[in-house]
Design a protein around this motif. Structure first.
Motif, PDB file in Angstrom:
ATOM      1  N   MET A 465      47.661   5.708  -0.232  1.00 15.10           N
ATOM      2  CA  MET A 465      48.117   3.563  -0.283  1.00 15.10           C
ATOM      3  C   MET A 465      48.178   3.701   1.583  1.00 15.10           C
ATOM      4  N   LEU A 466      47.133   2.906   1.937  1.00 14.25           N
ATOM      5  CA  LEU A 466      47.608   2.696   3.273  1.00 14.25           C
ATOM      6  C   LEU A 466      47.444   0.976   3.640  1.00 14.25           C
ATOM      7  N   ARG A 467      48.406   0.451   4.059  1.00 14.02           N
ATOM      8  CA  ARG A 467      48.615  -1.111   4.328  1.00 14.02           C
ATOM      9  C   ARG A 467      48.176  -1.298   6.114  1.00 14.02           C
ATOM     10  N   VAL A 468      47.561  -1.983   6.123  1.00 12.80           N
ATOM     11  CA  VAL A 468      46.735  -2.567   7.735  1.00 12.80           C
ATOM     12  C   VAL A 468      47.074  -3.876   7.827  1.00 12.80           C
ATOM     13  N   ASP A 469      48.337  -3.918   8.907  1.00 10.93           N
ATOM     14  CA  ASP A 469      49.519  -5.186   9.340  1.00 10.93           C
ATOM     15  C   ASP A 469      48.319  -5.820  10.482  1.00 10.93           C
ATOM     16  N   GLU A 470      47.142  -6.065   9.737  1.00  8.20           N
ATOM     17  CA  GLU A 470      46.451  -7.032  11.701  1.00  8.20           C
ATOM     18  C   GLU A 470      45.282  -7.544  10.352  1.00  8.20           C
ATOM     19  N   SER A 471      44.111  -8.708  11.131  1.00 10.11           N
ATOM     20  CA  SER A 471      43.206  -8.993  10.751  1.00 10.11           C
ATOM     21  C   SER A 471      42.364  -8.406  11.461  1.00 10.11           C
ATOM     22  N   LEU A 472      41.490  -7.724  10.189  1.00 10.78           N
ATOM     23  CA  LEU A 472      39.854  -6.455  11.083  1.00 10.78           C
ATOM     24  C   LEU A 472      39.466  -8.007  11.809  1.00 10.78           C
ATOM     25  N   PHE A 473      38.994  -7.018  12.863  1.00 13.35           N
ATOM     26  CA  PHE A 473      38.238  -8.278  14.059  1.00 13.35           C
ATOM     27  C   PHE A 473      37.557  -6.719  14.770  1.00 13.35           C
ATOM     28  N   PHE A 474      36.364  -7.255  15.356  1.00 12.65           N
ATOM     29  CA  PHE A 474      35.833  -6.457  16.692  1.00 12.65           C
ATOM     30  C   PHE A 474      36.638  -5.441  17.432  1.00 12.65           C
ATOM     31  N   GLY A 475      37.399  -6.007  18.284  1.00 15.80           N
ATOM     32  CA  GLY A 475      38.468  -5.469  19.080  1.00 15.80           C
ATOM     33  C   GLY A 475      39.554  -4.008  17.743  1.00 15.80           C
ATOM     34  N   ASN A 476      38.976  -4.230  17.314  1.00 17.20           N
ATOM     35  CA  ASN A 476      40.246  -3.012  16.425  1.00 17.20           C
ATOM     36  C   ASN A 476      39.781  -2.388  15.210  1.00 17.20           C
ATOM     37  N   SER A 477      39.024  -2.675  14.598  1.00 18.31           N
ATOM     38  CA  SER A 477      38.078  -2.241  13.628  1.00 18.31           C
ATOM     39  C   SER A 477      37.785  -0.298  13.863  1.00 18.31           C
ATOM     40  N   THR A 510      31.797  -7.761  12.289  1.00 20.95           N
ATOM     41  CA  THR A 510      32.006  -5.985  13.211  1.00 20.95           C
ATOM     42  C   THR A 510      33.763  -5.549  12.176  1.00 20.95           C
ATOM     43  N   GLY A 511      34.026  -6.130  11.154  1.00 22.42           N
ATOM     44  CA  GLY A 511      35.585  -5.343  10.651  1.00 22.42           C
ATOM     45  C   GLY A 511      34.908  -5.142   9.445  1.00 22.42           C
ATOM     46  N   GLN A 512      33.996  -6.533   8.543  1.00 23.56           N
ATOM     47  CA  GLN A 512      32.819  -6.079   7.602  1.00 23.56           C
ATOM     48  C   GLN A 512      32.084  -4.798   7.584  1.00 23.56           C
ATOM     49  N   GLU A 513      31.693  -4.648   8.210  1.00 22.80           N
ATOM     50  CA  GLU A 513      30.509  -3.618   8.267  1.00 22.80           C
ATOM     51  C   GLU A 513      31.316  -2.379   9.041  1.00 22.80           C
ATOM     52  N   LEU A 515      34.021  -1.988   7.042  1.00 26.02           N
ATOM     53  CA  LEU A 515      34.574  -1.846   5.744  1.00 26.02           C
ATOM     54  C   LEU A 515      33.390  -1.172   4.878  1.00 26.02           C
ATOM     55  N   ILE A 516      32.100  -1.118   4.606  1.00 29.92           N
ATOM     56  CA  ILE A 516      30.782  -0.537   4.644  1.00 29.92           C
ATOM     57  C   ILE A 516      30.959   0.416   4.503  1.00 29.92           C
ATOM     58  N   SER A 517      31.179   0.791   5.807  1.00 28.67           N
ATOM     59  CA  SER A 517      30.690   2.493   6.490  1.00 28.67           C
ATOM     60  C   SER A 517      31.813   3.296   5.987  1.00 28.67           C
ATOM     61  N   LEU A 518      32.553   2.712   5.972  1.00 29.53           N
ATOM     62  CA  LEU A 518      34.035   3.411   5.618  1.00 29.53           C
ATOM     63  C   LEU A 518      34.037   3.865   4.267  1.00 29.53           C
ATOM     64  N   ASN A 519      33.208   2.959   3.101  1.00 29.90           N
ATOM     65  CA  ASN A 519      33.189   3.187   2.432  1.00 29.90           C
ATOM     66  C   ASN A 519      32.179   3.781   1.829  1.00 29.90           C
ATOM     67  N   ASN A 544      30.878 -11.889  -1.591  1.00 28.88           N
ATOM     68  CA  ASN A 544      29.537 -11.464  -2.389  1.00 28.88           C
ATOM     69  C   ASN A 544      28.214 -11.112  -0.397  1.00 28.88           C
ATOM     70  N   THR A 545      29.320 -10.189  -0.261  1.00 29.35           N
ATOM     71  CA  THR A 545      28.974  -8.778   1.107  1.00 29.35           C
ATOM     72  C   THR A 545      28.911  -7.425   0.287  1.00 29.35           C
ATOM     73  N   PRO A 546      28.533  -6.890   0.645  1.00 33.66           N
ATOM     74  CA  PRO A 546      28.418  -5.481   0.473  1.00 33.66           C
ATOM     75  C   PRO A 546      29.246  -4.547   0.463  1.00 33.66           C
ATOM     76  N   VAL A 547      30.822  -5.577   1.210  1.00 34.79           N
ATOM     77  CA  VAL A 547      32.074  -4.821   1.718  1.00 34.79           C
ATOM     78  C   VAL A 547      32.833  -5.154  -0.375  1.00 34.79           C
ATOM     79  N   ILE A 548      32.363  -5.910  -1.548  1.00 36.39           N
ATOM     80  CA  ILE A 548      33.034  -5.714  -2.345  1.00 36.39           C
ATOM     81  C   ILE A 548      31.543  -5.032  -3.388  1.00 36.39           C
ATOM     82  N   THR A 549      30.422  -5.685  -3.345  1.00 35.29           N
ATOM     83  CA  THR A 549      29.028  -5.084  -4.034  1.00 35.29           C
ATOM     84  C   THR A 549      28.812  -4.149  -4.424  1.00 35.29           C
TER      85      THR A 549
END
Length: 569
Positions: A465-477, A510-513, A515-519, A544-549
């Motif tokens: 289990m990992l807790r991410v303590d920041e919003s995910l955006f292009f600068g930290n993804s 960028t954050g969504q991409e 997560l998709i790649s990580l999955n 409704n994005t591949p992050v969840i679907t």
């Protein structure tokens, strides 16, 4: 009719209680009397005739009192706007005194227009992006420059420049013009004022009751001013070569159109006006919001922008230079018992009386006394306490302080402020690019999950289990991606990976991409990616994005739900 009155007449006036009038009057009289020498000095600091300091304390003060956000903030000429005015208009100083005066009013008008526009656009939130380190570093650097710039009045050496090296170079170049009597007057006045301000415990409190000592400390600069005038007249300092302010024109400031420059000049002044507007807002809002908090009153940053904006616009048409909320005069106003802006209106009456009745009285006052007054008062703005605190607690904020401080000293006010802001924003980006990602475990017997490096927690061999303590955006993804992959390599036996998203408030494209790649990467390794605690607004973005679907695992409402579902798999 009522709605028009409500719109035009401020709430403090509609609800005014006569019981507040005595303390408001006293506070207004005290502030008015005590800031006369300051106002004269700040005008000189801005490169203007002394009388313009009194002009700047009339119409802008009335306008701010009517529409500003603070009940007790004392607006008027202050050191920062004065030195920024002088710095901005330095290239035009040789074009004639009258044109310089009109350009100072033009600068006030431009600052006011920018502040008013920002208020209309509701940009009060921008104050949050000026770090304490940048503002303290800028003000401290400006205070050092102000201190050095006033040496010309204590020495009669024509010091000039935009930065520390320029001042020191001109001082060395014209050192032979030193006037000994002027230096003696200035040094004695400065020593007395410093002793009064910083040695009050020994100078006054050692033999006076606390209340009397406080008033003695406040009134001393005014008493010194009076003594200097008497000595100047009796000892004929003017004939001995000591520069005095001369006769101050009697009468009120008149409606005057500011200088209308050509397009190139206006364009050159625009950056300076923008930075001045920013500093006026930040410094004034800091004072106003602090006193609002102490008094249990509300503070509206957008209304503050509007009040400061219209005050400076009005000042631009009534022979003023840029004004702001003053630290010291607001403190005196509050300590003297001010309850409402009526106190500021009384202060205006004192300034009017000074213009009408005391112009000739002030004529023998040496410039050295005004310079010493500014130098003694400006020392308190050199904020080494904030630097020390930042160095101990937040080195990045300390770096922002030093960048602004050194930038101001070397390159001047405008460039120094920009350097400080750039370092501050760079620090913010650097921090955001390295978000904290903690491996967590369960506190025994509870539904709470904490960092395994800080707490004694339960872990599960196949569950990471990992807790991410920041919003995910292009600068930290990319950083988050690396941290998760590294954690899976540390715990290769774990095949259920849970990302706890409780601190994630936004996920950009960028954050969504990522997560998709990580999955996909985890799935190749026969590992499943799961999410827990996704906030509603974030889920609205990604559901409704591949992050969840395309997710290989599941989305759990809470981390406890994830543990219950996955610990026995």
């Amino acid at each position: 009719m009522l709605s028009i009155a409500t719109r035009l007449i401020p709430a403090w006036l509609r609800q005014y209680k006569l019981s507040a009038l005595p303390t408001d009057v006293i506070a207004g009289l005290v502030v008015g009397v005590l800031v006369i020498p300051q106002s004269l000095g700040y005008a000189v600091l801005a490169g203007l005739p002394p009388v313009y300091g009194l002009y700047a304390a009339i119409v802008p003060v009335m306008v701010y009192a009517w529409i500003g956000s603070s009940n007790i903030q004392a607006v008027g000429p202050v050191a920062i706007t004065a030195i920024m005015t002088a710095s901005s208009l330095h290239p035009y100083a040789a074009e004639g005194a009258q044109q310089y005066v009109l350009m100072a009013s033009l600068l006030s008008l431009m600052v006011g227009a920018m502040l008013s526009l920002a208020g209309w656009l509701k940009l009060g939130w921008i104050m949050q992006f000026i770090s304490r380190g940048v503002s303290a570093g800028f003000i401290s650097g400006a205070a050092v420059l102000i201190f050095i710039s006033q040496l010309k009045y204590l020495t009669a050496i024509p010091i000039a420049g935009n930065g520390l090296f320029g001042y020191l170079s001109s001082m060395q170049l014209y050192a032979r013009q030193l006037h000994p009597l002027t230096l003696l007057i200035g040094v004695i006045a400065f020593a007395l004022l410093v002793a009064n301000r910083y040695g009050s415990q020994w100078v006054w409190r050692s033999w006076l009751p606390s209340t009397y000592a406080k008033w003695a400390e406040r009134l001393f600069p005014l008493i010194l001013l009076g003594i200097a005038i008497v000595m100047s007249m009796s000892l004929h300092w003017t004939t001995s070569g000591v520069a005095t302010i001369g006769s101050i024109p009697q009468g009120l400031p008149t409606f005057t159109f500011p200088y209308v420059p050509n397009f190139d000049v206006a364009l050159n002044l625009l950056p300076s006006a923008g930075l001045m507007a920013l500093i006026v807002f930040v410094s004034s809002s800091s004072v106003a919001s602090n006193y609002a908090r102490l008094r249990g009153e509300s503070f509206n940053a957008n209304r503050e922008l509007t009040g400061l904006g219209f005050a400076n616009i009005a000042g631009g048409f009534f022979q003023s230079f840029a004004v702001a909320g003053g630290f010291s005069r607001t403190a005196i106003n509050a300590d003297s018992g001010a309850k409402t802006p009526v106190a500021s209106l009384v202060t205006v009456l004192v300034m009017i009386a000074a213009l009408i009745a005391f112009g000739n009285v002030l004529a023998p006052l040496p410039y050295a006394i005004l310079g010493a007054t500014i130098m003694a008062s400006i020392i308190g703005l050199i904020d080494m306490t904030t630097l020390k605190s930042a160095w101990q607690r937040d080195r990045l904020d300390a770096a922002s302080f030093m960048a602004a401080f050194i930038g101001v000293l070397i390159f001047g006010l405008n460039t120094g402020l920009v350097i400080g802001l750039m370092v501050s924003f760079a620090s913010l980006i650097w921090q955001s690019s390295k978000p904290h990602v903690a491996i967590v475990g369960q506190l025994a017997g509870t539904g709470h999950f904490r960092n395994i490096n800080r707490h004694d927690v339960l872990t599960f061999s196949h569950l990471l289990m990992l807790r991410v303590d920041e919003s995910l955006f292009f600068g930290n993804s990319e950083s988050v991606h690396r941290r998760v992959i590294h954690a899976t390599q540390q715990y290769p036996q774990a095949y259920e990976i849970v990302l706890i998203m409780s601190a994630v408030n936004h996920i950009d494209l960028t954050g969504q991409e990522m997560l998709i790649s990580l999955n996909k990467e985890l799935l190749i390794q026969d590992k499943h990616l799961n999410f827990s605690f996704i906030k509603g607004p974030v889920m609205d973005i990604i559901e409704n994005t591949p992050v969840i679907t395309d997710l290989s695992g599941h989305v759990y409402l809470s981390t406890m739900d994830a543990v219950d579902a996955l610990k026995d798999i």
